[in-house]
Design a protein around this motif. Sequence first.
Motif, PDB file in Angstrom:
ATOM      1  N   GLU A   1      43.482  40.166  48.908  1.00  0.00           N
ATOM      2  CA  GLU A   1      43.874  40.780  47.639  1.00  0.00           C
ATOM      3  C   GLU A   1      43.328  39.971  46.462  1.00  0.00           C
ATOM      4  N   ALA A   2      43.393  38.633  46.582  1.00  0.00           N
ATOM      5  CA  ALA A   2      42.890  37.773  45.509  1.00  0.00           C
ATOM      6  C   ALA A   2      41.386  37.942  45.342  1.00  0.00           C
TER       7      ALA A   2
ATOM      8  N   GLU B  28      40.713  41.298  43.626  1.00  0.00           N
ATOM      9  CA  GLU B  28      41.006  41.244  42.196  1.00  0.00           C
ATOM     10  C   GLU B  28      39.909  40.484  41.437  1.00  0.00           C
ATOM     11  N   GLU B  29      39.431  39.389  42.028  1.00  0.00           N
ATOM     12  CA  GLU B  29      38.367  38.604  41.397  1.00  0.00           C
ATOM     13  C   GLU B  29      37.088  39.418  41.279  1.00  0.00           C
TER      14      GLU B  29
ATOM     15  N   GLU C 267      36.845  42.694  41.191  1.00  0.00           N
ATOM     16  CA  GLU C 267      37.050  43.764  40.214  1.00  0.00           C
ATOM     17  C   GLU C 267      36.952  43.218  38.790  1.00  0.00           C
ATOM     18  N   ALA C 268      37.492  42.008  38.579  1.00  0.00           N
ATOM     19  CA  ALA C 268      37.431  41.408  37.248  1.00  0.00           C
ATOM     20  C   ALA C 268      35.985  41.114  36.854  1.00  0.00           C
TER      21      ALA C 268
ATOM     22  N   GLU D 181      39.192  47.813  35.651  1.00  0.00           N
ATOM     23  CA  GLU D 181      40.619  47.688  35.390  1.00  0.00           C
ATOM     24  C   GLU D 181      41.355  48.721  36.236  1.00  0.00           C
ATOM     25  N   ARG D 182      42.247  48.234  37.027  1.00  0.00           N
ATOM     26  CA  ARG D 182      42.979  49.166  37.884  1.00  0.00           C
ATOM     27  C   ARG D 182      44.423  49.302  37.425  1.00  0.00           C
TER      28      ARG D 182
ATOM     29  N   GLU E  43      54.305  45.954  41.023  1.00  0.00           N
ATOM     30  CA  GLU E  43      54.007  45.230  39.793  1.00  0.00           C
ATOM     31  C   GLU E  43      54.759  45.843  38.602  1.00  0.00           C
TER      32      GLU E  43
END
Length: 223
Positions: free
Chosen positions: A186-187, A190-191, A193-194, A199-200, A206
């Motif tokens: 997951e990390a 996210e990295e 995607e960044a 942007e999700r 959350e």
Amino acid sequence: MSTEKIVAEPRTEFGKGAARRLRREKKIPAVIYGHGQEPQHLALPEHATKMALRHGGPNAVLELVIDGTPQLALTKQIQVEPIRRVLEHVDFVAVKRGEKVTVDVPVVVVGEAGPETLVVTDSATLQVEAEATHIPEQIEVSVEGLEAGTQVLASQVSLPSGVELLTDGETLVVNVTQQISAEALEAELEEAEAEAGIERDPSDDEVAEAEAAAETEESGDSE
């Protein structure tokens, strides 16, 4: 590899209509070519042919009896109707006993690698040269006890006697990697995607956490 005997009938009618008539009669259109001979168009019994091909695998060698004369035949292409999975046509190459042939043999991974590892098969087949009636149905690659970071190259794979590797020896066949946890995966996602500027939308968990934090903050302010 054993050979199975199939009695084949020569056919003189061609085209889609003729093929449909054959299939209604529970027969399969086929052709055999090679050894400098004119292609022979055949009709094979459906059930016996299906069983022989299933038993022999992708490189099945059958003994076709054509007008009383036996002919060894190596399976080269099988056409299957994609929706109903009906066997539509089979192409064979004529071979002789003792003759060497080039084939692609499926790779099968066996054994259990070390703890917290992930086994990835990079090459699903290996190209080899083998005697026509001794083609291996599969090539086994053992990963028993292998640790993360281990790579198995084509040159390291054990082949049956009489089988010669044609695939480049440096070809990666099996890669044993470190198993990644769900949190690490997951990390990494996210990295990535960044970095890509993606942007999700926040997940339900959350959103719930954010709402709970906001409520706690409001309660603190009111006190």
